[in-house]
Enzyme design. Structure first.
Site, PDB file in Angstrom:
ATOM      1  N   TYR A 175      -0.543  -6.937  10.414  1.00 35.62           N
ATOM      2  CA  TYR A 175      -0.327  -7.018   8.968  1.00 35.62           C
ATOM      3  C   TYR A 175       1.122  -6.652   8.630  1.00 35.62           C
ATOM      4  CZ  TYR A 175      -0.829  -5.937   3.992  1.00 35.62           C
ATOM      5  OH  TYR A 175      -0.659  -5.884   2.635  1.00 35.62           O
ATOM      6  N   GLU A 226      -6.436  -5.296  -3.055  1.00 33.86           N
ATOM      7  CA  GLU A 226      -5.864  -3.989  -3.420  1.00 33.86           C
ATOM      8  C   GLU A 226      -6.848  -3.206  -4.288  1.00 33.86           C
ATOM      9  OE1 GLU A 226      -3.335  -2.616  -2.066  1.00 33.86           O
ATOM     10  OE2 GLU A 226      -2.278  -4.331  -1.216  1.00 33.86           O
ATOM     11  N   TRP A 234      -6.776   1.249   3.859  1.00 34.69           N
ATOM     12  CA  TRP A 234      -6.428  -0.167   3.899  1.00 34.69           C
ATOM     13  C   TRP A 234      -6.986  -0.837   5.145  1.00 34.69           C
ATOM     14  CZ3 TRP A 234      -5.700  -3.968   0.959  1.00 34.69           C
ATOM     15  CH2 TRP A 234      -5.070  -5.140   1.392  1.00 34.69           C
TER      16      TRP A 234
END
Length: 191
Positions: free
Chosen positions: A25, A47, A55
């Protein structure tokens, strides 16, 4: 903490070396420009789902989210009804939080209801902070800024939910409106 070497010896933001998912990522997406309303809508939704979670949880469920929310096509998601909410609540592949699921559907509707000539990209651009020197250490990266507070207010005014100032700042980072790769990170200037 400053930039750390990854498994290949290249210096990266320290959070990225914690897992292969973070590494991929960080190296290919985070801080890179994202184009298109559907792509920006996806990032906004993810988000929002991340709020209160790690995350990495969202990254590992990302493909399931994409499948469950029909590729984050705003027109499709905006048409979701109660049966869809019930189905999503039963989907173990995603984060089963009813408030976040309903917010995603509501955010698709808010996106489609933006005034003519307005877009998520334009809203984000209005809240792009001025370019700052690269942060030296992870502690130099803020959780929120005046711009993210303004972005949060504007999104809420348009009917978006789960878009607080911290989430708004994460959105700016994730979509390249802010470059918070550390000064020593070899991926800071990769386009």
């Amino acid at each position: 903490m400053s930039a750390l070497p990854g498994p290949d010896g290249r210096l990266r933001c320290p959070w990225s070396v914690a897992s292969e998912d973070y590494l991929a990522y960080h190296d290919t997406e985070w801080g890179r420009p994202v184009h298109g309303e559907s792509a920006l809508f996806e990032r906004l939704c993810l988000e929002g789902f991340q709020s209160g979670l790690s995350w990495i949880t969202i990254l590992r469920k990302r493909e399931a989210f994409r499948e469950a929310f029909m590729g984050f096509d705003p027109h499709t998601v905006a048409a979701f009804g109660e049966e869809d909410v019930a189905s999503l609540m039963g989907n173990a592949g995603i984060v089963r939080n009813e408030s976040k699921i309903r917010a995603t559907i509501g955010n698709a509707r808010a996106l489609l209801a933006l005034p003519e000539g307005e877009s998520l990209a334009l809203i984000l651009e209005r809240h792009r902070p001025p370019e700052e020197p690269a942060p030296q250490f992870l502690a130099d990266v803020p959780a929120q800024t005046a711009e993210s507070r303004g972005l949060s207010r504007e999104l809420r005014r348009h009917g978006f939910r789960f878009v607080g100032p911290v989430t708004a700042y994460a959105m700016l980072q994730a979509t390249g409106y802010v470059n918070d790769h550390l000064a020593g990170c070899e991926f800071r200037t990769v386009s």
